[in-house]
Design a protein around this motif. Structure first.
Motif, mmCIF file in Angstrom:
data_model
loop_
_atom_site.group_PDB
_atom_site.id
_atom_site.type_symbol
_atom_site.label_atom_id
_atom_site.label_comp_id
_atom_site.label_asym_id
_atom_site.label_seq_id
_atom_site.Cartn_x
_atom_site.Cartn_y
_atom_site.Cartn_z
ATOM 1 N N ARG A 192 31.777 -42.841 20.696
ATOM 2 C CA ARG A 192 31.089 -41.949 19.414
ATOM 3 C C ARG A 192 29.775 -41.253 19.663
ATOM 4 N N PRO A 193 30.082 -40.336 20.585
ATOM 5 C CA PRO A 193 28.696 -39.671 20.929
ATOM 6 C C PRO A 193 27.873 -39.143 20.040
ATOM 7 N N ARG A 194 28.354 -38.529 19.088
ATOM 8 C CA ARG A 194 27.829 -37.787 17.763
ATOM 9 C C ARG A 194 27.136 -38.732 16.925
ATOM 10 N N LYS A 195 27.626 -39.750 16.519
ATOM 11 C CA LYS A 195 27.024 -40.969 15.679
ATOM 12 C C LYS A 195 25.852 -41.634 16.448
ATOM 13 N N THR A 196 26.297 -41.896 17.726
ATOM 14 C CA THR A 196 25.219 -42.362 18.812
ATOM 15 C C THR A 196 24.043 -41.895 18.703
ATOM 16 N N MET A 197 24.069 -40.437 18.907
ATOM 17 C CA MET A 197 22.783 -39.553 18.979
ATOM 18 C C MET A 197 22.259 -39.749 17.667
ATOM 19 N N LEU A 198 22.858 -39.760 16.583
ATOM 20 C CA LEU A 198 22.157 -39.898 15.373
ATOM 21 C C LEU A 198 21.188 -41.502 15.459
ATOM 22 N N ASP A 199 22.312 -42.349 15.904
ATOM 23 C CA ASP A 199 21.651 -43.780 15.864
ATOM 24 C C ASP A 199 20.401 -43.894 16.685
ATOM 25 N N LYS A 200 20.328 -43.070 17.651
ATOM 26 C CA LYS A 200 19.380 -43.151 18.573
ATOM 27 C C LYS A 200 17.842 -42.707 18.238
ATOM 28 N N LEU A 201 17.779 -42.071 17.021
ATOM 29 C CA LEU A 201 16.670 -41.671 16.288
ATOM 30 C C LEU A 201 15.842 -42.805 16.103
ATOM 31 N N VAL A 202 16.600 -44.092 15.715
ATOM 32 C CA VAL A 202 15.829 -45.376 15.585
ATOM 33 C C VAL A 202 15.627 -46.001 16.949
ATOM 34 N N SER A 203 14.560 -46.233 17.507
ATOM 35 C CA SER A 203 14.484 -47.060 18.660
ATOM 36 C C SER A 203 15.003 -48.541 18.820
ATOM 37 N N GLN A 204 15.175 -48.775 20.080
ATOM 38 C CA GLN A 204 15.797 -50.616 20.107
ATOM 39 C C GLN A 204 14.660 -51.236 19.700
ATOM 40 N N THR B 229 12.763 -50.772 17.254
ATOM 41 C CA THR B 229 12.853 -50.856 15.648
ATOM 42 C C THR B 229 14.005 -51.409 15.187
ATOM 43 N N LYS B 230 15.138 -51.469 15.799
ATOM 44 C CA LYS B 230 16.439 -51.926 15.311
ATOM 45 C C LYS B 230 16.145 -53.377 15.529
ATOM 46 N N LEU B 231 15.588 -54.066 16.654
ATOM 47 C CA LEU B 231 15.289 -55.332 16.567
ATOM 48 C C LEU B 231 14.367 -55.990 15.730
ATOM 49 N N SER B 232 13.399 -55.141 15.503
ATOM 50 C CA SER B 232 12.539 -55.655 14.329
ATOM 51 C C SER B 232 13.086 -55.696 12.907
ATOM 52 N N ALA B 233 14.174 -54.780 12.544
ATOM 53 C CA ALA B 233 14.716 -54.809 11.475
ATOM 54 C C ALA B 233 15.935 -55.755 11.562
ATOM 55 N N TYR B 234 16.425 -56.058 12.573
ATOM 56 C CA TYR B 234 17.502 -57.203 12.855
ATOM 57 C C TYR B 234 16.916 -58.553 12.322
ATOM 58 N N PHE B 235 15.745 -59.045 12.807
ATOM 59 C CA PHE B 235 14.806 -60.105 12.575
ATOM 60 C C PHE B 235 14.503 -60.227 11.117
ATOM 61 N N VAL B 236 14.038 -58.975 10.514
ATOM 62 C CA VAL B 236 13.537 -59.010 9.079
ATOM 63 C C VAL B 236 14.704 -59.189 8.146
ATOM 64 N N LEU B 237 16.017 -58.588 8.456
ATOM 65 C CA LEU B 237 17.124 -58.841 7.653
ATOM 66 C C LEU B 237 17.702 -60.161 7.793
ATOM 67 N N ASN B 238 17.507 -60.886 9.024
ATOM 68 C CA ASN B 238 18.035 -62.256 8.945
ATOM 69 C C ASN B 238 17.236 -63.271 8.419
ATOM 70 N N PHE B 239 15.833 -62.777 8.499
ATOM 71 C CA PHE B 239 14.911 -63.783 7.719
ATOM 72 C C PHE B 239 15.089 -63.826 6.354
ATOM 73 N N LEU B 240 15.299 -62.357 5.752
ATOM 74 C CA LEU B 240 15.641 -62.060 4.388
ATOM 75 C C LEU B 240 16.993 -63.043 3.704
ATOM 76 N N SER B 241 18.042 -62.993 4.738
ATOM 77 C CA SER B 241 19.187 -63.584 4.417
ATOM 78 C C SER B 241 18.809 -65.008 4.201
ATOM 79 N N VAL B 242 18.145 -65.551 5.022
ATOM 80 C CA VAL B 242 18.003 -67.137 5.022
ATOM 81 C C VAL B 242 16.988 -67.298 3.638
ATOM 82 N N VAL B 243 16.091 -66.414 3.533
ATOM 83 C CA VAL B 243 15.102 -66.638 2.077
ATOM 84 C C VAL B 243 16.019 -66.553 0.951
ATOM 85 N N PHE B 244 16.851 -65.643 0.674
ATOM 86 C CA PHE B 244 17.646 -65.456 -0.279
ATOM 87 C C PHE B 244 18.608 -66.764 -0.502
ATOM 88 N N ALA B 245 19.239 -67.037 0.714
ATOM 89 C CA ALA B 245 20.136 -68.213 0.775
ATOM 90 C C ALA B 245 19.375 -69.562 0.059
#
Length: 301
Positions: free
Chosen positions: A85-97, A99-115
């Motif tokens: 998916r070259p086009r979608k991947t180029m759009l996705d690459k606007l977010v750095s790796q 930032t992605k990992l930071s968002a990943y940990f924040v979302l998982n933390f929020l999931s546990v908080v909600f639970a």
């Protein structure tokens, strides 16, 4: 007129929205609420379901964990997606790796908080779910059969959380879940056919890579036949109101799917097949209201 900085921010926002598949998460949220109203808790007053804080927290925990799952999946599949998916991947690459990992940990933390608002068991449930998504993205998805089955199970788990909450063990729920599981299993196998080139390049041992396209098509044919069993059971043995029209339509769509499957050779063909299955899933979500078209009016009154 937007400034350059504002445009860049909007592009990053849409990039992140693309990575977490916001539209998919919205469909899952709608599906969880409709399933709760029409299938899992049909005797409860509508307001009690819609304004149940425990249910809201389970839905938010599911959404956060799923969004995190899409991020970690994108993180591990970045090289493969660049081929598939070259086009979608180029759009996705606007977010750095990073930032992605930071968002990943924040979302998982929020999931546990909600639970944690619901119960300690909910925290354990979603902690295991988050680990399962990570382990699938990191290891399991690269292997035939195991990867496909795990992906289908992980897709159904958010509904299982709501199912446990309401403690409704009616047989009809398991038949609905079986139909959904089989359709999702088919979709995962079609995605493997669609992504064959990138999987080969990155040494992913998916079913099409290891056993070839013909074996994959035979498996999809077999899964289509299996899907008829829960569909016909729901039409003939259970009271599902006008939703039986959805299952008649699904049987027709699967017949079209099979006819097109055996003449498919290119990526665009498999993309069409993927969209047929996605269409069945999305229409199925909104068709839940057909179980009782008067339920909203009756339960409000």
């Amino acid at each position: 007129m937007l400034t350059r900085k504002q445009k860049h921010f909007l592009l990053k926002f849409f990039s992140l929205f693309s990575i977490i598949r916001g539209y998919n998460i919205l469909i899952i949220v709608i599906a969880q609420y409709l399933t709760s109203i029409y299938i899992l808790a049909p005797d409860l007053p509508l307001k009690k379901v819609l304004f149940d804080l425990n249910l809201l927290m389970l839905v938010l925990a599911s959404s956060s964990a799923i969004a995190g799952g899409y991020i970690i999946n994108s993180f591990y599949d970045s090289e493969k997606d660049l081929i598939n998916r070259p086009r979608k991947t180029m759009l996705d690459k606007l977010v750095s790796q990073r930032t992605k990992l930071s968002a990943y940990f924040v979302l998982n933390f929020l999931s546990v908080v909600f639970a944690s608002y619901v119960s300690f068991r909910a925290v354990l449930f979603f902690s295991l779910y988050i680990f399962g998504i990570w382990f699938y993205s990191h290891k399991l998805k690269k292997y035939p059969f195991v990867g496909n089955i795990t992906a289908a199970i992980l897709a159904v788990v958010p509904f299982f959380a709501v199912f446990i909450y309401y403690k409704n063990f009616d047989l009809v729920i398991f038949v609905h879940a079986t139909f959904l599981f089989l359709i999702i299993s088919m979709r995962e196998l079609v995605k493997d056919l669609e992504n064959l080139r990138g999987d080969l390049a990155q040494n992913y041992r998916t079913i099409p890579v290891v056993y070839g396209e013909q074996v994959s098509k035979r498996m999809l044919t077999f899964l289509s036949m299996l899907t008829l069993i829960p569909a016909l059971l729901l039409i003939t043995k259970f009271e599902i109101g006008y939703m039986d029209y959805f299952f008649y339509g699904s049987i027709f769509a699967l017949a079209v799917f099979l006819l097109f499957l055996w003449i498919s050779e290119k990526k665009i063909h498999y993309l069409i097949l993927h969209n047929i299955l996605k269409f069945i899933i999305v229409i199925g979500v909104f068709s839940i209201v057909l179980i009782d078209v008067n339920v909203l009016l009756n339960r409000i009154l």
